[in-house]
Design an enzyme around this catalytic site. Structure first.
Site, mmCIF file in Angstrom:
data_model
loop_
_atom_site.group_PDB
_atom_site.id
_atom_site.type_symbol
_atom_site.label_atom_id
_atom_site.label_comp_id
_atom_site.label_asym_id
_atom_site.label_seq_id
_atom_site.Cartn_x
_atom_site.Cartn_y
_atom_site.Cartn_z
ATOM 1 N N ASP A 421 1.719 -35.382 46.466
ATOM 2 C CA ASP A 421 2.672 -34.317 46.147
ATOM 3 C C ASP A 421 3.842 -34.299 47.125
ATOM 4 O O ASP A 421 4.449 -33.259 47.351
ATOM 5 C CB ASP A 421 1.978 -32.949 46.212
ATOM 6 C CG ASP A 421 0.739 -32.906 45.365
ATOM 7 O OD1 ASP A 421 0.849 -33.224 44.186
ATOM 8 O OD2 ASP A 421 -0.330 -32.583 45.897
ATOM 9 N N SER A 446 8.396 -32.352 50.012
ATOM 10 C CA SER A 446 7.121 -31.717 49.714
ATOM 11 C C SER A 446 7.320 -31.024 48.381
ATOM 12 O O SER A 446 8.177 -30.163 48.248
ATOM 13 C CB SER A 446 6.770 -30.719 50.802
ATOM 14 O OG SER A 446 5.671 -29.957 50.378
ATOM 15 N N ARG A 447 6.542 -31.449 47.372
ATOM 16 C CA ARG A 447 6.859 -30.985 46.014
ATOM 17 C C ARG A 447 6.240 -29.647 45.664
ATOM 18 O O ARG A 447 6.749 -28.949 44.819
ATOM 19 C CB ARG A 447 6.433 -32.041 44.993
ATOM 20 C CG ARG A 447 7.247 -33.281 45.145
ATOM 21 C CD ARG A 447 7.109 -34.255 44.006
ATOM 22 N NE ARG A 447 7.700 -35.511 44.436
ATOM 23 C CZ ARG A 447 7.015 -36.559 44.878
ATOM 24 N NH1 ARG A 447 5.702 -36.524 44.895
ATOM 25 N NH2 ARG A 447 7.631 -37.645 45.283
ATOM 26 N N VAL A 448 5.146 -29.271 46.251
ATOM 27 C CA VAL A 448 4.518 -28.017 45.824
ATOM 28 C C VAL A 448 4.389 -26.995 46.946
ATOM 29 O O VAL A 448 4.169 -25.819 46.698
ATOM 30 C CB VAL A 448 3.114 -28.266 45.212
ATOM 31 C CG1 VAL A 448 3.220 -29.038 43.929
ATOM 32 C CG2 VAL A 448 2.204 -28.943 46.188
#
Ligand code: ATP
Ligand code: MG
Length: 595
Positions: A421, A446-448
């Protein structure tokens, strides 16, 4: 009409009576569903006594040899758990066993080793097995069915292969490969199969978990909503990680990858997180150093180290991350938060490549087998945040990948980048410039995690990422120009201060409220006129001042985890009064020197 079934009966000492033979035939005819049985009877003194009936690759063992084998395995089970009065207990158990010994006459599927070498054994004759099943060899060595072919199975061996040769018998155990799990493992160093290697004695297990458990399904999960604080300013502000997230740490060799993971573990002190560090193909000395760091900082009290060193066989290196994850799942299903570090998955892929080539699977890109993507996706998919109904436990994964000369587009790095992620990209150039941790702001994401970032941090971090990106561009652009306008000069000064603030020594995690204070202070521009060389000590003094003199502000930040406008003003005011104090002290010193 069914074919005639051929069975062989071997006996020692006394030949079986016709009555017994009749009984055996009934058992066989029930098992194989045929009445046409041809039973060959031989004498074989090597079995000691009793008899063995083999039929195809099934075997019924009523021999002394089998009896001895069962007793031995029973003994070794108890031997492993031995404590201080081990001898007494073993003697007691022996007496008990010999008196009440009942031979289990279960049928067993056996095969023979056709080829062995480099931690792999090809076994012929076992017709039914499942992927991941433990296969036991005559000398007690255990292996796992890894490659199931039409005419043979390929086993990876977890022990020494010197006792195995062509013709050695191999038996199915009907058990899946896995490791013992339990609370008692916390604070210990174990090998890839769960055996302690820290010399602190045996570990009392509370259960057993298969290494290859499937990942939780969609219904069983919830989205990431709690922060997993690393204590590293540059990561927590710009690339926040949430519990249940998988964040890759990627970079060339010696760029501080392991250090980031270890600092994150150290920062979990008092946060009720269990940390698991899985070393894959690392030097034993490196692992020893890490264990020492964890002990020194008190982090070992909530950590487990699963260790497969560079000298361990490829099968052990291959299974280590799965074992570590099985351990993590045990805690996750109890509703606990777990942090797991895989150091590193490049070496894991290399170990798997070695295994696959030995198992004669065809090589693909960069000589890795075709399923190398699945190797890592099935591992990392097991990290998740469980739904509240299931206890809300989580596994946060920090896999590490080593790149060659910063090349993120080679096979394994691209695979793992696409599975995770987000990634924290570490750069050699930055590292050697003295920017440590050497996080490349442009290439990291950082995607989430931002969903899990505390409100206070989100508000304080504001535009820091854009500011830094702007600064990097401008720094290159203005490298050779001498007369700069005021705004550019200001932006450059601000950027330099920011970069300097993001430098952080090892084993010095910064708490959330301290990070917010630093960010608010630098955001207000109050730090821009401090000479770069003094920023580090200024930061330390400022935080000490807040922790001792401005406890109220710290408490409010810790409690509310939010940053109201009012609180922001309070912080800026406090920074101003700290600056006044500093100036006063400086003046006094100058006066002192003058006199
Ligand atoms: P390898 O490729 O060998 O696994 P690595 O990328 O994991 O290396 P580390 O072992 O974490 O790198 O760090 C390399 C060296 O850099 C170590 O000597 C460590 O002490 C130093 N180092 C890492 N981070 C920092 C930091 N923030 N401040 C000072 N020194 C650091
Ligand atoms: Mg390392």
């Amino acid at each position: 009409m069914s074919e005639k079934l051929k069975a062989i009966l071997r006996y020692a000492n006394t030949a079986p009576s016709p009555e017994q033979i009749c009984k055996i035939k009934t058992v066989l005819s029930n098992k194989f569903d045929t009445t046409e049985i041809e039973l060959e009877v031989h004498e074989d003194s090597s079995i000691g006594g009793g008899f063995i009936v083999s039929c195809g690759n099934f075997e019924y063992d009523w021999s002394d040899l089998g009896r001895a084998r069962q007793l031995r395995s029973e003994l070794s089970k108890h031997g492993r758990k031995s404590g201080d009065n081990a001898t007494d207990r073993i003697i007691g158990m022996l007496k008990n066993k010999v008196e009440n010994f009942t031979l289990e006459v279960s049928d067993r599927e056996v095969g023979t080793v056709e080829w062995v070498g480099d931690g792999i054994a090809n076994v012929k004759g076992i017709e039914h097995t499942f992927y991941g099943e433990i296969i036991e060899f005559e000398d007690g060595t255990r292996g796992m069915a890894q490659d199931i072919r039409e005419d043979h199975i390929g086993c990876i061996l977890f022990g020494n292969d010197t006792g195995i040769r062509q013709g050695t018998r191999a038996v199915r155990t009907y058990k899946e490969a896995g490791i013992p799990v339990g609370e008692a493992f916390i604070g210990r160093v174990i090998d890839a199969l769960g055996a302690p290697i820290d010399g602190l004695g045996d570990i009392k297990e509370s259960g057993y978990r298969a290494a290859n458990e499937p990942a939780p399904g969609i219904i069983e999960r919830q989205s990431v909503n709690e922060p997993m604080e690393t204590g590293i300013l540059s990561i927590d502000t710009m690339f926040p990680i949430g519990r249940g997230q998988r964040e890759l740490i990627i970079g060339d060799r010696q760029t501080g990858k392991t250090s980031i993971a270890i600092d994150t573990i150290i920062n979990q002190k008092g946060k009720d997180v269990i940390c698991i560090y899985v070393a894959i193909g690392q030097k034993a000395s490196t692992v020893a150093k890490i264990v020492q760091t964890l002990k020194k900082t008190g982090a070992m009290d909530y950590s487990i180290v699963v260790c497969s060193t560079a000298s361990d066989r490829a099968p052990l290196q291959y299974i280590a991350p799965y074992s570590g994850t099985a351990m993590a799942e045990y805690f996750m299903h109890q509703g606990k938060a777990v942090l797991i570090v895989y150091d590193d998955l490049s070496k894991h892929a290399v170990a798997y490549r070695a295994l696959s080539l030995l198992l004669e699977r065809s090589p693909g890109r960069e000589a890795y087998p075709g399923d190398v993507f699945y190797l890592h996706s099935r591992l990392l998919e097991r990290s998740s945040k469980l739904s509240s109904e299931l206890g809300g436990g989580s596994i946060t994964a920090l896999p590490i990948i080593e790149t060659q000369a910063g090349d993120v587009s080679s096979y394994i790095p691209t695979n793992v980048i696409s599975i995770t992620d987000g990634q924290i990209f570490l750069e050699s150039d930055l590292f050697f410039e003295g920017m440590r941790p050497a996080v490349n702001v442009g290439l990291s994401v950082s995607r989430v995690g931002s969903a899990a970032q505390t409100k206070a941090m989100k508000k304080a971090a504001g535009s820091i990422r854009v500011d830094l990106a702007q600064y990097r561009e401008m720094a290159v652009f203005t490298q050779f120009s001498s007369d700069l306008d005021e705004t550019t000069k200001k932006q450059l000064a601000h950027g330099t201060v920011l970069m300097e603030l993001l430098k952080q020594p090892l084993e010095h995690p910064i708490a959330m409220h301290e990070q917010v204070i630093i960010l608010v202070a630098v955001g207000s521009g109050r730090l821009d006129m401090i000479p770069v060389g003094q920023i580090k000590s200024y930061k330390e003094r400022l935080l000490a001042y807040f922790n001792t003199e401005q406890g109220e502000i710290c408490q409010e930040l810790i409690k509310s985890r939010d940053l109201s406008e009012q609180l922001r003003h309070k912080i800026i005011e406090a920074v101003d009064s700290f600056n006044d104090l500093e100036n006063k002290k400086l003046k006094e010193e100058i006066e002192h020197m003058k006199n």
